[in-house]
Design a protein around this motif. Structure first.
Motif, PDB file in Angstrom:
ATOM      1  N   SER A 186      15.574 -13.824   6.151  1.00 36.09           N
ATOM      2  CA  SER A 186      14.996 -14.952   6.730  1.00 36.09           C
ATOM      3  C   SER A 186      13.501 -14.920   7.260  1.00 36.09           C
ATOM      4  N   TYR A 187      13.024 -16.122   7.321  1.00 31.05           N
ATOM      5  CA  TYR A 187      11.634 -16.189   7.871  1.00 31.05           C
ATOM      6  C   TYR A 187      11.528 -15.637   9.316  1.00 31.05           C
ATOM      7  N   LYS A 188      13.052 -16.000   9.944  1.00 30.70           N
ATOM      8  CA  LYS A 188      12.964 -15.669  11.469  1.00 30.70           C
ATOM      9  C   LYS A 188      12.745 -14.028  11.743  1.00 30.70           C
ATOM     10  N   GLN A 189      13.032 -13.473  10.741  1.00 32.10           N
ATOM     11  CA  GLN A 189      13.128 -11.969  10.771  1.00 32.10           C
ATOM     12  C   GLN A 189      11.777 -11.324  10.565  1.00 32.10           C
ATOM     13  N   LEU A 190      10.786 -12.094  10.144  1.00 32.80           N
ATOM     14  CA  LEU A 190       9.448 -11.423   9.788  1.00 32.80           C
ATOM     15  C   LEU A 190       8.610 -11.937  10.707  1.00 32.80           C
ATOM     16  N   PRO A 191       7.459 -10.900  10.927  1.00 27.43           N
ATOM     17  CA  PRO A 191       7.097  -9.900   9.922  1.00 27.43           C
ATOM     18  C   PRO A 191       7.731  -8.608  10.169  1.00 27.43           C
ATOM     19  N   PHE A 192       7.871  -7.744   9.134  1.00 27.91           N
ATOM     20  CA  PHE A 192       8.271  -6.435   9.236  1.00 27.91           C
ATOM     21  C   PHE A 192       7.050  -5.574   9.068  1.00 27.91           C
ATOM     22  N   LEU A 193       6.876  -4.599   9.983  1.00 27.42           N
ATOM     23  CA  LEU A 193       5.938  -3.375   9.820  1.00 27.42           C
ATOM     24  C   LEU A 193       6.573  -2.223   9.613  1.00 27.42           C
ATOM     25  N   LEU A 194       6.752  -1.678   8.397  1.00 30.21           N
ATOM     26  CA  LEU A 194       7.293  -0.446   8.016  1.00 30.21           C
ATOM     27  C   LEU A 194       6.312   0.618   7.892  1.00 30.21           C
ATOM     28  N   TYR A 195       6.580   1.506   8.525  1.00 28.57           N
ATOM     29  CA  TYR A 195       5.549   2.990   8.299  1.00 28.57           C
ATOM     30  C   TYR A 195       6.388   4.120   8.337  1.00 28.57           C
ATOM     31  N   GLN A 196       5.633   4.992   7.839  1.00 27.48           N
ATOM     32  CA  GLN A 196       5.972   6.422   7.748  1.00 27.48           C
ATOM     33  C   GLN A 196       5.058   7.403   7.743  1.00 27.48           C
ATOM     34  N   VAL A 197       5.453   8.572   8.316  1.00 28.15           N
ATOM     35  CA  VAL A 197       4.344   9.619   8.236  1.00 28.15           C
ATOM     36  C   VAL A 197       4.904  10.790   7.168  1.00 28.15           C
ATOM     37  N   THR A 198       4.521  10.973   6.101  1.00 30.28           N
ATOM     38  CA  THR A 198       5.112  12.062   5.328  1.00 30.28           C
ATOM     39  C   THR A 198       3.984  12.690   4.522  1.00 30.28           C
ATOM     40  N   ARG A 199       4.441  13.775   3.616  1.00 30.72           N
ATOM     41  CA  ARG A 199       3.644  14.221   2.793  1.00 30.72           C
ATOM     42  C   ARG A 199       3.224  13.517   1.635  1.00 30.72           C
ATOM     43  N   TYR A 218      -0.709  15.141   4.859  1.00 27.50           N
ATOM     44  CA  TYR A 218       0.111  14.370   5.409  1.00 27.50           C
ATOM     45  C   TYR A 218      -0.806  12.816   5.602  1.00 27.50           C
ATOM     46  N   MET A 219       0.125  11.713   5.501  1.00 29.69           N
ATOM     47  CA  MET A 219      -0.529  10.383   5.564  1.00 29.69           C
ATOM     48  C   MET A 219       0.474   9.528   6.514  1.00 29.69           C
ATOM     49  N   LYS A 220      -0.172   8.889   7.245  1.00 32.83           N
ATOM     50  CA  LYS A 220       0.645   7.338   7.801  1.00 32.83           C
ATOM     51  C   LYS A 220       0.361   6.194   6.879  1.00 32.83           C
ATOM     52  N   ASP A 221       1.455   5.767   6.155  1.00 37.14           N
ATOM     53  CA  ASP A 221       1.218   4.694   5.304  1.00 37.14           C
ATOM     54  C   ASP A 221       2.174   3.426   6.023  1.00 37.14           C
ATOM     55  N   MET A 222       1.740   2.336   6.363  1.00 39.30           N
ATOM     56  CA  MET A 222       2.073   1.241   6.803  1.00 39.30           C
ATOM     57  C   MET A 222       2.287   0.269   5.728  1.00 39.30           C
ATOM     58  N   TYR A 223       3.307  -0.752   5.689  1.00 39.99           N
ATOM     59  CA  TYR A 223       3.534  -1.968   4.714  1.00 39.99           C
ATOM     60  C   TYR A 223       4.112  -3.025   5.582  1.00 39.99           C
ATOM     61  N   THR A 224       3.292  -4.040   5.430  1.00 37.07           N
ATOM     62  CA  THR A 224       3.925  -5.301   6.376  1.00 37.07           C
ATOM     63  C   THR A 224       4.150  -6.232   5.397  1.00 37.07           C
ATOM     64  N   PHE A 225       5.353  -7.237   5.886  1.00 34.88           N
ATOM     65  CA  PHE A 225       5.603  -8.260   5.125  1.00 34.88           C
ATOM     66  C   PHE A 225       5.763  -9.523   6.111  1.00 34.88           C
ATOM     67  N   ASP A 226       4.970 -10.428   5.611  1.00 38.37           N
ATOM     68  CA  ASP A 226       4.914 -11.703   6.283  1.00 38.37           C
ATOM     69  C   ASP A 226       5.266 -13.097   5.684  1.00 38.37           C
ATOM     70  N   SER A 227       5.553 -13.889   6.413  1.00 37.08           N
ATOM     71  CA  SER A 227       6.027 -15.395   5.855  1.00 37.08           C
ATOM     72  C   SER A 227       4.968 -16.039   5.313  1.00 37.08           C
ATOM     73  N   SER A 228       3.531 -16.067   5.668  1.00 35.38           N
ATOM     74  CA  SER A 228       2.617 -16.790   5.136  1.00 35.38           C
ATOM     75  C   SER A 228       1.440 -15.903   5.219  1.00 35.38           C
ATOM     76  N   PRO A 229       0.314 -16.720   4.189  1.00 34.07           N
ATOM     77  CA  PRO A 229      -1.000 -15.785   4.126  1.00 34.07           C
ATOM     78  C   PRO A 229      -1.606 -15.671   5.510  1.00 34.07           C
ATOM     79  N   GLU A 230      -1.541 -17.120   6.500  1.00 27.39           N
ATOM     80  CA  GLU A 230      -2.130 -16.995   7.767  1.00 27.39           C
ATOM     81  C   GLU A 230      -1.484 -16.101   8.684  1.00 27.39           C
ATOM     82  N   ALA A 231      -0.100 -15.806   8.587  1.00 21.36           N
ATOM     83  CA  ALA A 231       0.548 -14.986   9.425  1.00 21.36           C
ATOM     84  C   ALA A 231       0.218 -13.271   8.900  1.00 21.36           C
ATOM     85  N   ALA A 232       0.112 -13.215   7.447  1.00 16.91           N
ATOM     86  CA  ALA A 232      -0.368 -11.810   7.061  1.00 16.91           C
ATOM     87  C   ALA A 232      -1.759 -11.419   7.640  1.00 16.91           C
TER      88      ALA A 232
END
Length: 488
Positions: A186-199, A218-232
């Motif tokens: 649901s839009y109520k759960q967003l945004p998600f900011l998921l990240y990891q630190v891996t090889r 090693y890299m830290k990579d984050m991926y974000t998921f938003d409900s609108s372009p403005e929020a993103a």
């Protein structure tokens, strides 16, 4: 069958239980006696209970003469990068194969501290840490056409069943497929900011400069998921600010510059560049305004700032971070949807954000060190303090006991430094030789128990490596100085 009266049965059970309890108590007492009588055979134990971290127990293969430095990337002529040369000399890294290195204990400690700082910054903006497999199925990459687009940079392999995989250099496909598998977002759960630190893995055609450009890193990579372009875009700004905060805490003068989107894609991209002579990127800045950009994004004939028409200054830099606003480039492929405020399905607006963890460490060493001596960001130094007692057999040898007491006092009086103080117990060497080594390793504070430790009260010689200051302090003065040290 013979029957036993109930009262007799109960008595027997009670007797057995009492016997077992008596034996257990006896064994426990014996165990306590034994544990108290057997001394720890290792001085290199967890601090805080009278054990001291000593240098002689460190696995640290040193090559302090430059002609002894090992390299699998070619001859000594390849050691043109200061950070690579120093890290090999003092035993921070050891070559395994071209572009791949063993990370040795000091380096692992520094990287763990860097990851803790990264975690603090990412969690402060709502980041949630995950861990995704390095082995990524080819069908995910074919869905976005990047299986072919990435070309030879992808390290590819087949399993015994003939199924194709790659060792992931990045995880846009994998994380988007993961989010798409959740069908009730649901839009109520967003945004998600998921990240990891891996090889991560990249088949570099010519690995060079040690940890600055390798095949495994090693890299830290984050991926974000938003409900609108403005929020993103708000999230994009939030992550960029977190990156700026991270580099400020590390004392690294990174510059945020406009950049191309490359094979990642999207519509907006910025790099975080650390100015350095060995940098492989070229970026332009305008002294008159805040404009800055990778020169690859500028017209070749452009010499003035497009924002204010002022002159542009070009600088070499090491890219230590990169951010992308992706829009629906990946969510549309994998159908990563959520239910919007109107109860209709909508595609998530995405961003991705990378930090080169091993590259940040090497780049920091590159810009902060002298030609002969390592220097660390204060928060990342593997050990904050090196304590040097007198040479065995010297006139000052009686101060050795004082040095041990000072070690214990520091770890008790300054709790944040427990596990951060190292005793150079190589007392067959002179103080001068050990001070030279300590200077090369770059411990922020080096404390010497020399002649003045025999005074009343005892004074210790304290070298503050990052400022170049040398002061003589009493035990209380040493504790007062070190109590200000920040650790993570």
């Amino acid at each position: 069958m013979c029957s036993v009266p109930r009262s007799t049965s109960v008595s027997l059970c009670q007797g057995v239980m009492e016997g077992l309890l008596t034996r257990c108590r006896a064994l426990a007492a014996c165990s306590r006696q034994l544990s108290g009588s057997i001394p720890c055979r290792f001085h290199h134990c967890a601090p805080g209970r009278g054990k001291r971290l000593v240098l002689s127990r460190m696995f640290q293969p040193q090559n302090l003469r430059e002609d002894q430095v090992p390299s699998l990337e070619g001859g000594s002529g390849d050691l043109t990068c200061k950070s690579q040369r120093l890290m090999l000399q003092v035993g921070l890294i050891h070559p395994a194969s071209p572009g791949c290195y063993h990370l040795l204990p000091y380096t692992v400690r520094a990287l763990e501290k860097l990851v803790r700082v990264i975690d603090q910054e990412m969690r402060a903006i709502g980041g949630q840490k995950v861990s995704m497999p390095s082995l990524s199925p080819a069908e995910l990459w074919r869905a976005t056409n990047r299986w072919d687009l990435m070309g030879k940079e992808l390290l590819r392999l087949r399993d015994r069943h003939g199924k194709e995989y790659c060792l992931g250099p990045t995880h846009e496909e994998a994380v988007t497929a993961l989010v798409a598998s959740q069908k009730t977002l649901s839009y109520k759960q967003l945004p998600f900011l998921l990240y990891q630190v891996t090889r991560k893995f990249r088949d570099e055609p010519r690995p060079r400069f040690g940890l600055l450009r390798g095949r495994e890193f090693y890299m830290k990579d984050m991926y974000t998921f938003d409900s609108s372009p403005e929020a993103a875009r708000q999230t994009y700004g939030l992550v960029c600010d977190a990156y700026s905060s991270l580099f400020a805490r590390l004392g690294l003068p990174c510059v945020k510059v406009q950049a191309g989107v490359g094979s990642i894609g999207g519509t907006t991209s910025h790099e975080f560049q650390l100015p350095a002579d060995v940098g492989e990127d070229q970026f332009a800045v305008c002294p008159s305004c805040s404009f800055s950009a990778n020169v690859e994004t500028l017209d070749l004939s452009q010499t003035n700032c497009p924002a204010c028409q002022g002159p542009l200054t070009e600088t070499k830099g090491i890219e230590v971070g990169h951010t992308f606003y992706l829009g629906t480039k990946y969510s549309s492929v994998f159908n990563a949807q959520f239910t919007n405020v109107h109860g209709k399905p909508s595609l998530a607006e995405m961003g991705c954000y990378g930090l080169g963890v091993t590259r940040i460490l090497a780049a920091a060493i590159e810009v902060l060190s002298t030609e002969d001596c390592l220097r660390w960001p204060g928060l990342l130094a593997p050990y904050q303090v090196c304590l040097i007692p007198p040479k065995k057999g010297s006139k000052e040898e009686v101060a050795a006991e004082l040095a041990g007491h000072l070690y214990d006092h520091i770890t008790e009086a300054v709790p944040q430094l427990r596990g951060e103080v190292l005793l150079d117990d190589r007392t067959h060497l002179t103080i001068g030789n050990r001070l030279k080594d300590a200077n090369k390793f770059g411990y922020p504070f080096v404390i010497i128990a020399g002649k003045r430790a025999l005074e009343a009260p005892a004074h210790y010689e304290v070298w503050c490596q990052n400022t170049g200051e040398v002061v003589f302090l009493t035990k209380e003065g040493v504790v007062g100085l070190l109590s200000q040290v920040q650790v993570v």
